[in-house]
Write an enzyme that holds these catalytic residues in place. Structure first.
Site, PDB file in Angstrom:
ATOM      1  CG  HIS A 157     -10.106 -30.242 -35.393  1.00 29.68           C
ATOM      2  ND1 HIS A 157      -9.223 -29.191 -35.281  1.00 29.68           N
ATOM      3  CD2 HIS A 157     -10.026 -30.667 -36.679  1.00 29.68           C
ATOM      4  CE1 HIS A 157      -8.629 -28.983 -36.450  1.00 29.68           C
ATOM      5  NE2 HIS A 157      -9.096 -29.865 -37.306  1.00 29.68           N
ATOM      6  CE  LYS A 173      -3.582   2.451   2.589  1.00 31.02           C
ATOM      7  NZ  LYS A 173      -4.616   2.369   3.637  1.00 31.02           N
TER       8      LYS A 173
END
Length: 508
Positions: A270, A139
């Site tokens: 696929h 922070k």
């Protein structure tokens, strides 16, 4: 970029690996060091002076180490704003020293859960002081640099060397972002541990490892893989896995897992199996899988659940394929298969973990349980006058396994050890069946005595009618249509057998 010299540091870490060079640099630059417990002892062994946190706070470590750094003199030293006159005055009033560098890590909560430890041990690994120090330092990144993981020691070392013991605002902001990534990941795992029993309707997913892929499904799409592939596979050869490779590999390992206790081989394109077979050897299983569709196998993903030996490797070497996955390869097999430098060879080290699936959808995410249901003979309910023979029962089990992993709408045609053909991803189940029958004929399969599996029920008897014309004698399907009896009646009238599972396996 202005460089801010570090004057003081707080170090309190669980992992001390590779910390020595950092200590040497702090000592070299005359940086004051505060520390606790085992970390303090470690630093002193490096020949550096340390001020115990207990001396700073005038409090000992209490409650079995649960409270060590949680004190205004520690957090005040991290959080006070150096350019705020009020903060500076209060720091002086309460004799709070500035702390410019915080090196802290977190108790190994994730690892402790994975080890199967008791709940008491797991709870003790929920870090309080460490996570608070990380958030406080991040922070106040304008004044403080935070190192929240041992993985960042090397980067800090480089910065300190290059900038004579100082950091820039860009450095501090970067490490703050890294710190919040560490803290959010940690909290995600704690929440997910508790939520196993609580069932709060919230989705928390966090992956620390990311890999940029060449591109996504298509070259104009950027893509990343988030996860630890190295934990699942050893890559023994070939180029890097692409997005489409990864999608097919996932489908392949899920399919082959259905054949535990058998020697199985599958070829996928696929995400759909264009070949799948079981046999006594990997070579024979490959030959049978390849025979199902010698065209689609080109450029496919291959997978087996047994060791690939030289005989199997030589058999498949002439085929161009993208990926081969196996639990092991003999040295002789690797020598053959590595003859193609781009061919990807993956040694699978463990079964796929997890029981959930997630997918982005619309403006959110959908989650579901993985489809872990696999039907066996005991799950089959015979609904026709004629019951399947033992051979047909085995064939229906085989076909149902392949069908489960094929895109809907699907029909699978097979015997008890070999996929003949499948119709995949069709908008009509009749179209799927016709596609499968045509393909089977193209590759020389006689469907007399073959079986058929469907991923969902037959709303009309048309599919069993077409199947009968092709010579198919047994059918497995979920059932559940209000017109099930129409299909059953046709089978009874034509000597076919049908079983129902009560379980649908749509796959979109």
């Amino acid at each position: 970029m202005a460089v801010k010299k570090i004057q003081s540091a707080l170090i309190s870490v669980f992992y001390k690996d590779n910390l020595e060079p950092i200590i040497a640099l702090l000592k070299q630059h005359g940086i004051k060091i505060y520390s606790t417990g085992g970390t303090q002892k470690f630093i002193e062994e490096q020949g550096a002076e340390v001020i115990p946190v207990e001396e700073l706070t005038s409090y000992p470590s209490i409650f079995g180490g649960r409270v060590k750094t949680l004190h205004p003199k520690v957090f005040g030293g991290i959080l006070y704003r150096r350019e705020n006159e009020g903060d500076v005055a209060q720091a002086a009033e309460f004799d709070i020293p500035a702390i410019d560098l915080v090196i802290v890590d977190l108790y190994p909560f994730e690892e402790t859960v994975a080890s199967g430890a008791s709940e008491a041990d797991i709870i003790e690994k929920i870090d309080i002081g460490g996570i608070s120090l990380i958030r406080a330092a991040a922070k106040n990144f304008k004044d403080v640099i935070i190192i929240a993981s041992k993985n960042q020691y090397g980067e800090l070392e480089e910065k300190l060397k290059a900038q004579d013991g100082g950091t820039t605002i860009e450095d501090r902001r970067y490490f703050a972002a890294q710190a919040f990534q560490v803290s959010s990941h940690y909290d995600t795992h704690i929440f997910n541990y508790f939520n196993q029993s609580e069932g709060i309707p919230a989705l928390k997913v966090s992956e620390n490892k990311a890999k940029a892929l060449r591109y996504g499904e298509n070259p104009h799409q950027a893509a990343h893989f988030y996860g630890d592939l190295d934990n699942l596979f050893d890559q023994l050869n070939g180029k890097e896995l692409s997005y489409n490779n990864l999608v097919d590999v996932d489908a392949a390992v899920n399919l082959i897992a259905e054949f535990d206790g058998q020697t199985a081989f599958a070829i996928l394109k696929h995400t759909n199996a264009c070949g799948c077979a079981t046999a006594d050897t990997v070579k024979e299983a490959y030959q049978k899988a390849f025979a199902a569709d010698t065209t689609s196998a080109f450029g496919g993903v291959l997978v087996t659940n047994q060791t690939v030996d030289k005989a199997a490797a030589e058999e498949m070497h002439s085929l161009f394929f993208e990926v081969l996955i196996a639990p092991e390869f003999t040295e002789e097999a690797l020598e053959v298969l590595k003859g193609k430098k781009n061919r990807i060879l993956l040694r699978q080290k463990m079964a796929l973990p997890g029981t959930k699936m997630i997918k982005t959808l619309l403006n959110g995410v959908i989650e579901q349980d993985k489809d872990l249901a696999t039907e066996s003979k005991s799950d089959f309910k015979v609904v026709t006058k004629v019951a399947p023979s033992e051979r047909e029962m085995d064939a229906l089990v085989f076909a149902a396994k392949v069908c489960k992993h094929t895109k809907s709408n699907t029909i699978v045609l097979s015997n008890d050890s070999q996929l003949f053909a499948s119709g995949v991803g069709q908008t009509s189940r009749v179209d799927a069946l016709r596609q499968a029958i045509i393909k089977a004929g193209e590759f020389g399969f006689d469907l007399k005595g073959a079986v058929m599996a469907s991923d969902a029920f037959f709303p009309f008897p048309d599919c069993v009618e077409i199947a009968h014309e092709a010579g198919i004698t047994a059918v497995v399907q979920p059932g559940g249509s209000i017109k099930d009896q129409d299909s059953i009646d046709f089978c009874d009238a034509h000597g076919m057998s049908m079983v129902m599972t009560g379980v649908r396996h749509f796959k979109h």
